[in-house]
Scaffold this motif. Sequence first.
Motif, PDB file in Angstrom:
ATOM      1  N   UNK A 137     -41.270 -12.935  43.148  1.00  0.00           N
ATOM      2  CA  UNK A 137     -42.301 -13.764  42.532  1.00  0.00           C
ATOM      3  C   UNK A 137     -43.623 -13.617  43.276  1.00  0.00           C
ATOM      4  N   UNK A 138     -43.531 -13.668  44.578  1.00  0.00           N
ATOM      5  CA  UNK A 138     -44.754 -13.575  45.352  1.00  0.00           C
ATOM      6  C   UNK A 138     -45.331 -12.159  45.304  1.00  0.00           C
ATOM      7  N   UNK A 171     -51.688 -15.408  54.104  1.00  0.00           N
ATOM      8  CA  UNK A 171     -50.724 -14.966  53.102  1.00  0.00           C
ATOM      9  C   UNK A 171     -49.549 -15.935  52.984  1.00  0.00           C
ATOM     10  N   UNK A 172     -48.991 -16.299  54.115  1.00  0.00           N
ATOM     11  CA  UNK A 172     -47.839 -17.196  54.060  1.00  0.00           C
ATOM     12  C   UNK A 172     -48.223 -18.575  53.542  1.00  0.00           C
ATOM     13  N   UNK A 182     -47.122 -21.449  46.433  1.00  0.00           N
ATOM     14  CA  UNK A 182     -46.419 -20.979  45.240  1.00  0.00           C
ATOM     15  C   UNK A 182     -44.953 -21.385  45.247  1.00  0.00           C
ATOM     16  N   UNK A 183     -44.553 -22.070  46.309  1.00  0.00           N
ATOM     17  CA  UNK A 183     -43.159 -22.489  46.450  1.00  0.00           C
ATOM     18  C   UNK A 183     -42.221 -21.297  46.424  1.00  0.00           C
ATOM     19  N   UNK A 184     -42.624 -20.252  47.091  1.00  0.00           N
ATOM     20  CA  UNK A 184     -41.736 -19.110  47.181  1.00  0.00           C
ATOM     21  C   UNK A 184     -41.926 -18.433  48.528  1.00  0.00           C
ATOM     22  N   UNK A 185     -41.037 -17.549  48.818  1.00  0.00           N
ATOM     23  CA  UNK A 185     -41.088 -16.818  50.074  1.00  0.00           C
ATOM     24  C   UNK A 185     -41.955 -15.580  49.923  1.00  0.00           C
ATOM     25  N   UNK A 186     -42.600 -15.189  51.037  1.00  0.00           N
ATOM     26  CA  UNK A 186     -43.452 -14.001  50.959  1.00  0.00           C
ATOM     27  C   UNK A 186     -42.644 -12.756  50.621  1.00  0.00           C
ATOM     28  N   UNK A 187     -41.358 -12.814  50.865  1.00  0.00           N
ATOM     29  CA  UNK A 187     -40.537 -11.665  50.544  1.00  0.00           C
ATOM     30  C   UNK A 187     -39.968 -11.688  49.138  1.00  0.00           C
TER      31      UNK A 187
END
Length: 303
Positions: A144-145, A129-130, A136-141
């Motif tokens: 966007x994700x 997942x991470x 995606x250049x984003x945080x899992x939190x």
Amino acid sequence: MDALWNGSSCDWPAPTVIISDDDAAAAELRRGPWTVDEDALLAAHVAAHGEGRWNELARDAGLRRTGKSCRLRWLNYLRPGVRRGGFTPREQLLILDLHSRWGNRWSKIAAHLPGRTDNEVKNYWRTRVQKHAKQLHCDVGSRRFHDAMRNLWMPRLIERIHADDSAAVAANATGDVSHFYSASPSHELSSSSQPAPAYRNAAPNGSCARAPSPDASCVTGPSSWSREASPASQFQSSGSTIAGPSTSTELCQNGCSSATSVDMFDESWSELLARANHDDTDFGLGETGDNWWGLEDIWEQPL
DNA sequence: AACCTTTTCAACCGCATGTCT
DNA sequence: GAGACATGCGGTTGAAAAGGT
């Protein structure tokens, strides 16, 4: 600290480490991968004396391991019912859902995945997942994700689950999978009439063959369907009519019989990236509250 | 084939909490 | 109540496997 490699009957030796000068003769403790002999010793002592009192058990068994190490080895590897291998789509879906509710409460999440350990769930999250969040250049939190999960990955998982169910039905020629989607929360892990889980054959491509193990299969013992009472009631849909399993326990129970294990991210990622990289795509979602992609919401979405 | 990089996951660590004396 | 010890949890590490060049 004085570390050295200590030869043994195992494929690879484990190093030993001197904890302190005061511990005298008992000071040498082994670290690293467990040997087949150690596994057998630990399993035999647990079988004879039960779980718990791990320091004492390690000492009595003559294992030059810490109690902590013995406990971990037992729980994550030797304990009957431990499942190995890739996660099924249902399990993946359940992990996503429960993580959205509880965050990094790995042991709590794992408790709803029969035979899975917190370590496995944690590793899955971090490696799969991470990784994709990073792509995606984003945080899992991040929102966007979460939106990507909700609108691409989870629907894909559900599609896959349905497809697997259909295939299973066709194979069995029973024509009835209604029990998979019963709204009743009565499908509990403790069901004594639970058929032998098909997941015994579900381990993909030798993924369990890496560590030295006394057991060639990917399930080290009897199924753990009845291992614990599950607080499934907290997952019941809040009165709404849903198309899928009404509880996470049910979801997992059914998922554990799925014969396939696929990282759905891999299948949809090019599409996901294409959409996500197109500026700040928000996937057309409105605000849905703290639990952005709970199962109740997902099941109600048209596929 | 050799080397390098990335991925995977078993095992370790420190800390928090529970239990016993 | 205090201290010692046991257990559980989540974060991190590191070595083997897998993949790429």
